[in-house]
Design a protein around this motif. Structure first.
Motif, PDB file in Angstrom:
ATOM      1  N   ASP A 143       0.885  -1.134   0.054  1.00  0.00           N
ATOM      2  CA  ASP A 143       0.162   0.055  -0.190  1.00  0.00           C
ATOM      3  C   ASP A 143       0.875   1.280   0.077  1.00  0.00           C
ATOM      4  O   ASP A 143       1.855   1.071  -0.100  1.00  0.00           O
ATOM      5  CB  ASP A 143      -1.011   0.090   1.172  1.00  0.00           C
ATOM      6  N   ASP A 144       0.418   2.351   0.378  1.00  0.00           N
ATOM      7  CA  ASP A 144       1.279   3.647   0.344  1.00  0.00           C
ATOM      8  C   ASP A 144       2.384   3.671   0.990  1.00  0.00           C
ATOM      9  O   ASP A 144       3.195   4.475   0.766  1.00  0.00           O
ATOM     10  CB  ASP A 144       0.424   4.922   0.624  1.00  0.00           C
ATOM     11  N   THR A 145       2.430   2.723   2.080  1.00  0.00           N
ATOM     12  CA  THR A 145       3.385   2.794   3.197  1.00  0.00           C
ATOM     13  C   THR A 145       4.228   1.642   3.483  1.00  0.00           C
ATOM     14  O   THR A 145       5.116   1.605   4.232  1.00  0.00           O
ATOM     15  CB  THR A 145       2.918   3.509   4.386  1.00  0.00           C
ATOM     16  N   HIS A 146       3.768   0.563   2.884  1.00  0.00           N
ATOM     17  CA  HIS A 146       4.463  -0.664   3.427  1.00  0.00           C
ATOM     18  C   HIS A 146       4.954  -1.561   1.847  1.00  0.00           C
ATOM     19  O   HIS A 146       4.054  -1.346   0.979  1.00  0.00           O
ATOM     20  CB  HIS A 146       3.337  -1.802   3.902  1.00  0.00           C
ATOM     21  N   ALA A 147       6.119  -2.129   1.936  1.00  0.00           N
ATOM     22  CA  ALA A 147       6.508  -2.870   0.772  1.00  0.00           C
ATOM     23  C   ALA A 147       6.988  -4.285   1.515  1.00  0.00           C
ATOM     24  O   ALA A 147       7.901  -4.075   2.677  1.00  0.00           O
ATOM     25  CB  ALA A 147       7.461  -2.204   0.106  1.00  0.00           C
ATOM     26  N   ILE A 148       7.204  -5.229   0.751  1.00  0.00           N
ATOM     27  CA  ILE A 148       7.478  -6.856   1.332  1.00  0.00           C
ATOM     28  C   ILE A 148       8.519  -7.005   0.410  1.00  0.00           C
ATOM     29  O   ILE A 148       8.269  -7.384  -0.840  1.00  0.00           O
ATOM     30  CB  ILE A 148       6.420  -7.566   1.485  1.00  0.00           C
ATOM     31  N   ILE A 149       9.608  -7.406   0.854  1.00  0.00           N
ATOM     32  CA  ILE A 149      10.648  -8.324   0.275  1.00  0.00           C
ATOM     33  C   ILE A 149      10.263  -9.528   0.082  1.00  0.00           C
ATOM     34  O   ILE A 149      10.319 -10.161   1.307  1.00  0.00           O
ATOM     35  CB  ILE A 149      12.006  -7.906   0.744  1.00  0.00           C
ATOM     36  N   GLN A 150      10.219 -10.032  -0.974  1.00  0.00           N
ATOM     37  CA  GLN A 150       9.771 -11.402  -1.146  1.00  0.00           C
ATOM     38  C   GLN A 150      10.368 -12.460  -1.793  1.00  0.00           C
ATOM     39  O   GLN A 150      10.431 -13.764  -1.839  1.00  0.00           O
ATOM     40  CB  GLN A 150       8.342 -11.489  -1.748  1.00  0.00           C
ATOM     41  N   HIS A 151      11.518 -11.958  -2.665  1.00  0.00           N
ATOM     42  CA  HIS A 151      12.498 -13.228  -3.246  1.00  0.00           C
ATOM     43  C   HIS A 151      13.950 -12.615  -2.923  1.00  0.00           C
ATOM     44  O   HIS A 151      14.175 -11.336  -3.125  1.00  0.00           O
ATOM     45  CB  HIS A 151      12.100 -13.384  -4.778  1.00  0.00           C
ATOM     46  N   ILE A 152      14.744 -13.435  -2.801  1.00  0.00           N
ATOM     47  CA  ILE A 152      16.192 -13.027  -2.749  1.00  0.00           C
ATOM     48  C   ILE A 152      17.023 -14.340  -3.070  1.00  0.00           C
ATOM     49  O   ILE A 152      16.605 -15.524  -2.704  1.00  0.00           O
ATOM     50  CB  ILE A 152      16.766 -12.579  -1.532  1.00  0.00           C
ATOM     51  N   SER A 153      17.960 -14.285  -4.051  1.00  0.00           N
ATOM     52  CA  SER A 153      18.741 -15.337  -4.611  1.00  0.00           C
ATOM     53  C   SER A 153      19.891 -15.066  -5.167  1.00  0.00           C
ATOM     54  O   SER A 153      19.896 -13.927  -5.948  1.00  0.00           O
ATOM     55  CB  SER A 153      17.813 -16.176  -5.736  1.00  0.00           C
ATOM     56  N   VAL A 154      20.925 -15.864  -4.651  1.00  0.00           N
ATOM     57  CA  VAL A 154      22.231 -15.335  -5.269  1.00  0.00           C
ATOM     58  C   VAL A 154      22.814 -16.772  -5.838  1.00  0.00           C
ATOM     59  O   VAL A 154      22.703 -17.681  -5.460  1.00  0.00           O
ATOM     60  CB  VAL A 154      23.561 -15.040  -4.195  1.00  0.00           C
ATOM     61  N   ASN A 155      23.721 -16.428  -7.155  1.00  0.00           N
ATOM     62  CA  ASN A 155      24.187 -17.857  -7.802  1.00  0.00           C
ATOM     63  C   ASN A 155      24.996 -18.629  -6.686  1.00  0.00           C
ATOM     64  O   ASN A 155      25.636 -18.119  -6.238  1.00  0.00           O
ATOM     65  CB  ASN A 155      24.915 -16.992  -8.904  1.00  0.00           C
TER      66      ASN A 155
END
Ligand code: COA
Length: 125
Positions: free
Chosen positions: A62-74
């Protein structure tokens, strides 16, 4: 450096996202990449040195919230700080506007990152 995902990096992005525990199914992976291409609230970035070595994605809630949902490194380039550098890039881009959180899978790594940042701040004081 963190670069924005674009269609010509689709294969490499899918390869990286496939290391996420919940992206093992090809159909799910295709849906995920499509969401990053079409959903305006979903943002995918890649970490490029000479090659593309990592991926990180977030969704704006929404206007004030964000979710980091994927992270991956080789896998050949893990434990060299790339994961933390990608989180740093996302924090720099988004933390002014959004309160950032990590989804369940990323939670431990995100907490570890925050501790690492706090330790660095203390060392520099
Ligand atoms: N939870 C908590 N800590 C984790 C972790 C996890 N799932 N995965 C790795 N770490 C720790 C390592 O043990 C290491 O700790 P240390 O600094 O105390 O030795 C540190 O994070 C390494 O940090 P960094 O080099 O910045 O991370 P990386 O570039 O190796 O990337 C991941 C970390 C998680 C992105 C990488 O391991 C990966 O791609 N994993 C597969 C995808 C995945 O499972 N993603 C979701 C879980 S976060």
């Amino acid at each position: 450096m963190l670069i924005r995902y674009k269609k010509d990096l689709e294969k490499i992005a899918m390869g990286l996202l496939s290391f996420m525990p919940d992206e093992k199914d090809v159909r799910k992976l295709q849906e995920t990449i499509q969401a990053y291409e079409t959903n305006e609230a979903w943002h995918l970035y890649l970490w490029r040195e000479e090659d593309v070595l990592g991926a990180i994605g977030l969704r704006i809630e929404d206007d004030t919230h964000a979710i980091i949902q994927h992270i991956s490194v080789n896998p050949s380039h893990r434990n060299q700080g790339i994961g933390k550098k990608m989180l740093d890039g996302i924090v720099k881009k988004y933390a002014k506007k959004y309160e950032l959180a990590a989804d369940e899978l990323l939670n431990d790594f995100f907490e570890k990152y925050k501790l690492f940042i706090d330790e660095q701040k203390t060392e520099n004081e």
